[in-house]
Scaffold this motif. Structure first.
Motif, PDB file in Angstrom:
ATOM      1  N   PHE A 113       0.817  -1.209   0.000  1.00  0.00           N
ATOM      2  CA  PHE A 113       0.000   0.000   0.000  1.00  0.00           C
ATOM      3  C   PHE A 113       0.854   1.263   0.000  1.00  0.00           C
ATOM      4  O   PHE A 113       0.335   2.358  -0.254  1.00  0.00           O
ATOM      5  N   PHE A 114       2.141   1.132   0.236  1.00  0.00           N
ATOM      6  CA  PHE A 114       3.028   2.291   0.121  1.00  0.00           C
ATOM      7  C   PHE A 114       2.991   2.887  -1.285  1.00  0.00           C
ATOM      8  O   PHE A 114       3.296   4.065  -1.470  1.00  0.00           O
ATOM      9  N   HIS A 115       2.610   2.097  -2.293  1.00  0.00           N
ATOM     10  CA  HIS A 115       2.499   2.639  -3.646  1.00  0.00           C
ATOM     11  C   HIS A 115       1.375   3.673  -3.741  1.00  0.00           C
ATOM     12  O   HIS A 115       1.359   4.495  -4.655  1.00  0.00           O
ATOM     13  N   VAL A 116       0.453   3.651  -2.786  1.00  0.00           N
ATOM     14  CA  VAL A 116      -0.622   4.646  -2.720  1.00  0.00           C
ATOM     15  C   VAL A 116      -0.312   5.717  -1.684  1.00  0.00           C
ATOM     16  O   VAL A 116      -0.441   6.915  -1.953  1.00  0.00           O
ATOM     17  N   SER A 117       0.104   5.299  -0.499  1.00  0.00           N
ATOM     18  CA  SER A 117       0.318   6.264   0.593  1.00  0.00           C
ATOM     19  C   SER A 117       1.656   6.984   0.484  1.00  0.00           C
ATOM     20  O   SER A 117       1.805   8.103   0.989  1.00  0.00           O
ATOM     21  N   ARG A 118       2.622   6.368  -0.185  1.00  0.00           N
ATOM     22  CA  ARG A 118       3.940   6.958  -0.396  1.00  0.00           C
ATOM     23  C   ARG A 118       4.340   6.799  -1.866  1.00  0.00           C
ATOM     24  O   ARG A 118       5.354   6.169  -2.193  1.00  0.00           O
ATOM     25  N   PRO A 119       3.564   7.348  -2.792  1.00  0.00           N
ATOM     26  CA  PRO A 119       3.788   7.066  -4.212  1.00  0.00           C
ATOM     27  C   PRO A 119       5.129   7.541  -4.758  1.00  0.00           C
ATOM     28  O   PRO A 119       5.562   7.089  -5.834  1.00  0.00           O
ATOM     29  N   GLU A 120       5.823   8.417  -4.032  1.00  0.00           N
ATOM     30  CA  GLU A 120       7.131   8.865  -4.509  1.00  0.00           C
ATOM     31  C   GLU A 120       8.124   7.713  -4.597  1.00  0.00           C
ATOM     32  O   GLU A 120       9.161   7.832  -5.270  1.00  0.00           O
ATOM     33  N   ILE A 121       7.828   6.568  -3.956  1.00  0.00           N
ATOM     34  CA  ILE A 121       8.753   5.434  -4.024  1.00  0.00           C
ATOM     35  C   ILE A 121       8.840   4.865  -5.427  1.00  0.00           C
ATOM     36  O   ILE A 121       9.785   4.144  -5.748  1.00  0.00           O
ATOM     37  N   ASP A 122       7.849   5.190  -6.285  1.00  0.00           N
ATOM     38  CA  ASP A 122       7.845   4.695  -7.665  1.00  0.00           C
ATOM     39  C   ASP A 122       8.435   5.707  -8.642  1.00  0.00           C
ATOM     40  O   ASP A 122       8.397   5.500  -9.863  1.00  0.00           O
ATOM     41  N   LEU A 123       8.976   6.788  -8.126  1.00  0.00           N
ATOM     42  CA  LEU A 123       9.603   7.820  -8.948  1.00  0.00           C
ATOM     43  C   LEU A 123      11.104   7.853  -8.656  1.00  0.00           C
ATOM     44  O   LEU A 123      11.564   7.297  -7.654  1.00  0.00           O
ATOM     45  N   PRO A 124      11.887   8.491  -9.499  1.00  0.00           N
ATOM     46  CA  PRO A 124      13.344   8.511  -9.286  1.00  0.00           C
ATOM     47  C   PRO A 124      13.725   9.077  -7.930  1.00  0.00           C
ATOM     48  O   PRO A 124      13.059   9.967  -7.398  1.00  0.00           O
ATOM     49  N   LYS A 125      14.803   8.550  -7.357  1.00  0.00           N
ATOM     50  CA  LYS A 125      15.286   9.056  -6.079  1.00  0.00           C
ATOM     51  C   LYS A 125      15.566  10.549  -6.198  1.00  0.00           C
ATOM     52  O   LYS A 125      16.063  11.020  -7.214  1.00  0.00           O
ATOM     53  N   GLY A 126      15.240  11.272  -5.146  1.00  0.00           N
ATOM     54  CA  GLY A 126      15.433  12.713  -5.163  1.00  0.00           C
ATOM     55  C   GLY A 126      14.205  13.482  -5.594  1.00  0.00           C
ATOM     56  O   GLY A 126      14.177  14.713  -5.519  1.00  0.00           O
ATOM     57  N   THR A 127      13.153  12.777  -6.040  1.00  0.00           N
ATOM     58  CA  THR A 127      11.913  13.456  -6.426  1.00  0.00           C
ATOM     59  C   THR A 127      11.294  14.136  -5.197  1.00  0.00           C
ATOM     60  O   THR A 127      11.222  13.536  -4.129  1.00  0.00           O
ATOM     61  N   ASP A 128      10.871  15.368  -5.370  1.00  0.00           N
ATOM     62  CA  ASP A 128      10.208  16.094  -4.285  1.00  0.00           C
ATOM     63  C   ASP A 128       8.912  15.370  -3.939  1.00  0.00           C
ATOM     64  O   ASP A 128       8.048  15.176  -4.799  1.00  0.00           O
ATOM     65  N   SER A 129       8.764  14.959  -2.669  1.00  0.00           N
ATOM     66  CA  SER A 129       7.580  14.194  -2.270  1.00  0.00           C
ATOM     67  C   SER A 129       6.298  15.014  -2.324  1.00  0.00           C
ATOM     68  O   SER A 129       5.208  14.465  -2.209  1.00  0.00           O
ATOM     69  N   HIS A 130       6.426  16.330  -2.524  1.00  0.00           N
ATOM     70  CA  HIS A 130       5.256  17.204  -2.636  1.00  0.00           C
ATOM     71  C   HIS A 130       5.021  17.675  -4.068  1.00  0.00           C
ATOM     72  O   HIS A 130       4.215  18.580  -4.301  1.00  0.00           O
ATOM     73  N   ALA A 131       5.702  17.048  -5.024  1.00  0.00           N
ATOM     74  CA  ALA A 131       5.523  17.426  -6.434  1.00  0.00           C
ATOM     75  C   ALA A 131       4.171  16.953  -6.952  1.00  0.00           C
ATOM     76  O   ALA A 131       3.612  15.957  -6.462  1.00  0.00           O
ATOM     77  N   ASP A 132       3.637  17.656  -7.951  1.00  0.00           N
ATOM     78  CA  ASP A 132       2.336  17.305  -8.533  1.00  0.00           C
ATOM     79  C   ASP A 132       2.298  15.843  -8.960  1.00  0.00           C
ATOM     80  O   ASP A 132       1.299  15.148  -8.749  1.00  0.00           O
ATOM     81  N   GLU A 133       3.388  15.378  -9.564  1.00  0.00           N
ATOM     82  CA  GLU A 133       3.405  14.024 -10.106  1.00  0.00           C
ATOM     83  C   GLU A 133       3.268  12.957  -9.011  1.00  0.00           C
ATOM     84  O   GLU A 133       2.784  11.856  -9.269  1.00  0.00           O
ATOM     85  N   VAL A 134       3.681  13.302  -7.790  1.00  0.00           N
ATOM     86  CA  VAL A 134       3.567  12.341  -6.685  1.00  0.00           C
ATOM     87  C   VAL A 134       2.103  12.108  -6.338  1.00  0.00           C
ATOM     88  O   VAL A 134       1.637  10.963  -6.240  1.00  0.00           O
ATOM     89  N   GLU A 179      -0.501  12.715  -8.196  1.00  0.00           N
ATOM     90  CA  GLU A 179      -1.173  12.114  -9.350  1.00  0.00           C
ATOM     91  C   GLU A 179      -0.867  10.620  -9.452  1.00  0.00           C
ATOM     92  O   GLU A 179      -1.743   9.819  -9.805  1.00  0.00           O
ATOM     93  N   LEU A 180       0.370  10.238  -9.126  1.00  0.00           N
ATOM     94  CA  LEU A 180       0.735   8.823  -9.184  1.00  0.00           C
ATOM     95  C   LEU A 180      -0.001   8.030  -8.110  1.00  0.00           C
ATOM     96  O   LEU A 180      -0.356   6.868  -8.322  1.00  0.00           O
ATOM     97  N   GLY A 181      -0.243   8.645  -6.951  1.00  0.00           N
ATOM     98  CA  GLY A 181      -1.017   7.967  -5.921  1.00  0.00           C
ATOM     99  C   GLY A 181      -2.394   7.569  -6.428  1.00  0.00           C
ATOM    100  O   GLY A 181      -2.874   6.458  -6.170  1.00  0.00           O
ATOM    101  N   VAL A 182      -3.046   8.471  -7.157  1.00  0.00           N
ATOM    102  CA  VAL A 182      -4.369   8.174  -7.733  1.00  0.00           C
ATOM    103  C   VAL A 182      -4.255   7.058  -8.768  1.00  0.00           C
ATOM    104  O   VAL A 182      -5.070   6.119  -8.794  1.00  0.00           O
ATOM    105  N   LYS A 183      -3.256   7.133  -9.626  1.00  0.00           N
ATOM    106  CA  LYS A 183      -3.070   6.112 -10.659  1.00  0.00           C
ATOM    107  C   LYS A 183      -2.841   4.738 -10.037  1.00  0.00           C
ATOM    108  O   LYS A 183      -3.396   3.731 -10.502  1.00  0.00           O
TER     109      LYS A 183
END
Length: 410
Positions: A44-65, A67-71
């Motif tokens: 469930f971290f893929h929903v609650s912490r979706p930044e784990i599926d993005l490159p390291k260093g991604t801002d955890s408050h970025a729009d894409e984070v 949006e990825l949680g919803v996806k």
């Protein structure tokens, strides 16, 4: 009264729940969540912490984070990792940690009651964390993690819960930390009504853990109401909660470490401590009662006992041990004026034990450690009843609620 609402939960089938369930988002950082979910596409971290599926260093408050949680949530639904119940239900969630057992009602708690102060708070929230959870809930269109609530125990509720837990559980599993999790679905209309009626007799609920999640749920409701999208019956007028009786709550100590002695020698520091505390060498590493403290300094443990008159016994906040230590030692002697922001102090939950305190002092990273006597639940409730705020890092609840067992969609 306390309004609790059933809802049609979104949850994993029994054969997937152990893979899905994960710790709460706020007890791990991004890298810890990434490591926990590694090789597990169902975490469930893929929903609650979706930044784990993005490159390291991604801002955890970025729009894409967000949006990825919803996806990821939609992907879980499409693939059957999460499935919606057909009708509104309550759920019962039991946790077993060693000899400690606690059983709570999973329900929709009333945002309106929260806003009226009938769901009582005891902590301040940080703006950045509140902003993050508000956006996460709003974009996800769901409460994906529960708020941990408590209430004054009632024998009639205990009896009803015990009866409902006599049946076959929907989930029954043990996580990697040795904690048992058992979960029942309560879908019978008579049972749902009985639980609602019982809770109507409870004058108030208390936030034990999850102040940012409850505040965020309120902000989401207010924003939607301001846009004319809230009549009172929509799901966003409730927030996901697990509600436990107060006498089943387990609060562990929340210990302190400080990096230096504020320019004092060990001898001078001890002399200043003796002004407000009785100081004795001891073989014990944890205090045995309120207003006593363990202190690890120079490879030795000391017992500090607060002297009579050094704090206000009538003030529910001032008589907390965390307040006594802060006002009589950390601030005046060590110069820790604001423990929320001072980088010289750190906090360690009692689940990690006193060995962690010794390790960090002996390594030279920290100079002194303080082991605390755990705050009691009645102290928390008294402060909330008085409309006051507890100092930061006053409580550490165990066991933690697992995320991913049920989601409250709007």
């Amino acid at each position: 009264m306390s309004i609790v609402r059933p809802f049609a939960g979104l949850r994993p089938p029994a054969d997937k729940v152990l893979k899905v369930a994960c710790p709460p988002y706020d007890v791990v950082n991004t890298e810890e969540a990434r490591a926990y979910a590694q090789g597990n596409a169902l975490s469930f971290f893929h929903v609650s912490r979706p930044e784990i599926d993005l490159p390291k260093g991604t801002d955890s408050h970025a729009d894409e984070v967000y949006e990825l949680g919803v996806k990821n949530l939609e992907k879980f639904k499409k693939e059957g990792v999460l499935q919606a119940d057909k009708s509104p239900c309550f759920y019962l969630y039991r946790q077993k940690m060693g000899s400690h057992v606690q059983t709570g009602l999973v329900a929709g708690a009333s945002v309106a009651e929260y806003q009226k102060g009938l769901i009582k708070k005891h902590e301040l929230t940080r703006a950045d964390k509140e902003d993050d959870r508000t956006r996460h809930i709003d974009v996800l269109n769901a409460n994906d993690e529960p708020v941990f609530l408590t209430y004054p125990a009632r024998k009639s509720i205990d009896a009803l819960v015990s009866k409902l837990c006599a049946g076959q559980p929907t989930y029954d599993f043990t996580t990697e930390d040795g904690i048992g999790h058992t979960f029942w679905v309560v879908e019978g209309k008579a049972d749902v009504a009985a639980l609602q009626n019982e809770f109507e007799a409870i004058p108030a609920l208390y936030v034990a853990d999850g102040h940012h999640r409850s505040a965020a749920a309120s902000r989401v409701q207010q924003a939607r109401a301001a846009k004319g999208k809230s009549t009172g019956s929509e799901e966003h007028n409730s927030f996901l909660a697990v509600i436990f009786p107060h006498d089943q709550m387990q609060i562990l100590d929340y210990n302190r470490l400080v990096k230096d002695l504020n320019g004092l020698s060990q001898e001078a520091f001890l002399k200043k401590v003796e002004e407000k505390f009785t100081v004795k060498p001891t073989g014990e590493k944890k205090p045995g009662k309120l207003h006593d403290f363990g202190m690890f300094l120079g490879g030795k443990w000391y017992l500090l006992s607060a002297k009579s008159g050094s704090f206000d016994e009538k003030d529910p906040v001032a008589r907390l041990d965390v307040s006594i230590l802060q006002q009589n030692l950390l601030a005046p002697i060590l110069g820790i004026q604001d423990p929320r922001t001072d980088k010289r102090i750190d906090f360690v939950g009692g689940i990690r034990g006193t060995a962690e305190l010794e390790k960090r002092v002996n390594s030279g990273e920290m100079k002194v450690a303080f082991s605390m006597f755990a705050t009691r639940i009645d102290q928390l409730m008294s402060i909330a009843d008085a409309g006051k705020i507890m100092p930061p890092k006053s409580t550490w609840f165990e066991p933690k609620l697992r995320s991913g067992l049920v989601i409250h969609e709007f």
